[in-house]
Design a protein around this motif. Structure first.
Motif, mmCIF file in Angstrom:
data_model
loop_
_atom_site.group_PDB
_atom_site.id
_atom_site.type_symbol
_atom_site.label_atom_id
_atom_site.label_comp_id
_atom_site.label_asym_id
_atom_site.label_seq_id
_atom_site.Cartn_x
_atom_site.Cartn_y
_atom_site.Cartn_z
ATOM 1 N N ASP A 1 0.826 -1.211 0.000
ATOM 2 C CA ASP A 1 0.000 0.000 0.000
ATOM 3 C C ASP A 1 0.859 1.259 0.000
ATOM 4 O O ASP A 1 0.515 2.264 -0.643
ATOM 5 C CB ASP A 1 -0.920 0.010 1.226
ATOM 6 C CG ASP A 1 -2.088 -0.948 1.085
ATOM 7 O OD1 ASP A 1 -2.331 -1.427 -0.041
ATOM 8 O OD2 ASP A 1 -2.755 -1.225 2.098
ATOM 9 N N ARG B 1 2.217 1.724 -3.515
ATOM 10 C CA ARG B 1 1.122 2.188 -4.371
ATOM 11 C C ARG B 1 0.837 3.668 -4.147
ATOM 12 O O ARG B 1 0.592 4.422 -5.097
ATOM 13 C CB ARG B 1 -0.133 1.373 -4.103
ATOM 14 C CG ARG B 1 -0.105 -0.028 -4.684
ATOM 15 C CD ARG B 1 -1.324 -0.816 -4.241
ATOM 16 N NE ARG B 1 -1.386 -2.128 -4.883
ATOM 17 C CZ ARG B 1 -2.156 -3.126 -4.471
ATOM 18 N NH1 ARG B 1 -2.932 -2.959 -3.403
ATOM 19 N NH2 ARG B 1 -2.158 -4.276 -5.111
ATOM 20 N N SER C 1 1.110 6.555 -6.940
ATOM 21 C CA SER C 1 -0.055 7.378 -7.249
ATOM 22 C C SER C 1 0.270 8.866 -7.125
ATOM 23 O O SER C 1 -0.097 9.669 -8.004
ATOM 24 C CB SER C 1 -1.206 7.011 -6.313
ATOM 25 O OG SER C 1 -2.323 7.845 -6.523
#
Length: 261
Positions: free
Chosen positions: A165, A168, A172
């Protein structure tokens, strides 16, 4: 390091020993961040012949409430409690998970009214039952301005998933800023990943304690515990005593932390 939990009573000699340990702590180092892996609740319930392992989980939750008080009293600043892993959420018996979810919700709500503690859930709240996610979010919001003991409740948590996470999130954000993959690869650092973890902005745990004699991390704070000290207690979770905790803190104060060597 393994330390047993003797079946000592709560009499005068026990209280004197507790006082002696506390005096010794006054002359040593106290960890700023302690991570606790409460383990053995199910075995505790089965050994006592209780009709449901939920009794063990409830006793373990009560012990964690007590444990936080011990930490606060000796000057620990941050405590992370491993309450429900993603693996357990997916693999345990449905009835047991339902009971455990109810117990965790009750614990989170109680802690949000305790002293000046700040409660912060860490984990995948989107994968939790809505009511548990709501209670955890309410506890966090209610205590947001508190300046006392910082309590991380790892619920729906997995260390590998946390790292995924974090990566990610970095990708992003980099994409939103218009950066290229080449630029991201060249600029990525351990510090950057640390900032995007669920515990971003917090110090890594100095000491990780696990009950029940088990000696493994079980996917808990994998990134953050890279340089942590470990202490394993043989007592099952609900049987943990203040003397066991104080011995762990005393032992930590005697260690020469080398941070990678």
């Amino acid at each position: 390091m393994i330390r047993g939990s003797e079946n000592a009573g709560r009499g005068p000699l026990y209280r004197l020993y507790i006082q002696r340990l506390r005096r010794q702590l006054g002359r040593g180092r106290v960890p700023h961040h302690v991570a606790m892996m409460i383990d053995g609740n199910r075995r505790w319930a089965k050994q006592l012949g209780l009709e449901s392992v939920a009794h063990g989980h409830r006793a373990g939750a009560a012990k964690m409430h007590e444990f936080l008080g011990w930490c606060d009293d000796v000057g620990v600043g941050v405590v992370s409690l491993y309450l429900l892993s993603m693996d357990n959420l997916q693999k345990r018996d449905t009835k047991e998970i339902e009971d455990l979810i109810e117990i965790i919700a009750e614990l989170a709500d109680e802690l949000s009214h305790q002293r000046d503690w700040r409660v912060q859930p860490v984990g995948r709240s989107d994968l939790l039952p809505p009511e548990l996610a709501r209670v955890l979010a309410s506890a966090a919001e209610r205590t947001r301005g508190n300046t006392g003991l910082h309590v991380n409740l790892a619920v729906g948590y997995g260390g590998r998933g946390e790292i995924v996470d974090a990566v990610r999130s970095i990708i992003s954000q980099h994409h939103k800023d218009g950066g290229s993959l080449e630029e991201l690869a060249a600029s990525l650092t351990p510090e950057q990943i640390g900032e995007h973890l669920y515990t971003g902005g917090q110090p890594d745990p100095d000491l990780v304690i696990r009950t029940s004699g088990e000696q493994r991390l079980s996917d808990f704070l994998l990134w953050q515990s890279a340089h942590s000290e470990f202490y394993f207690v043989e007592a099952l979770g609900p049987d943990l005593r203040e003397v066991d905790f104080l011995r762990a803190i005393r032992d930590f104060g005697t260690r020469n932390r080398r941070f990678g060597s």
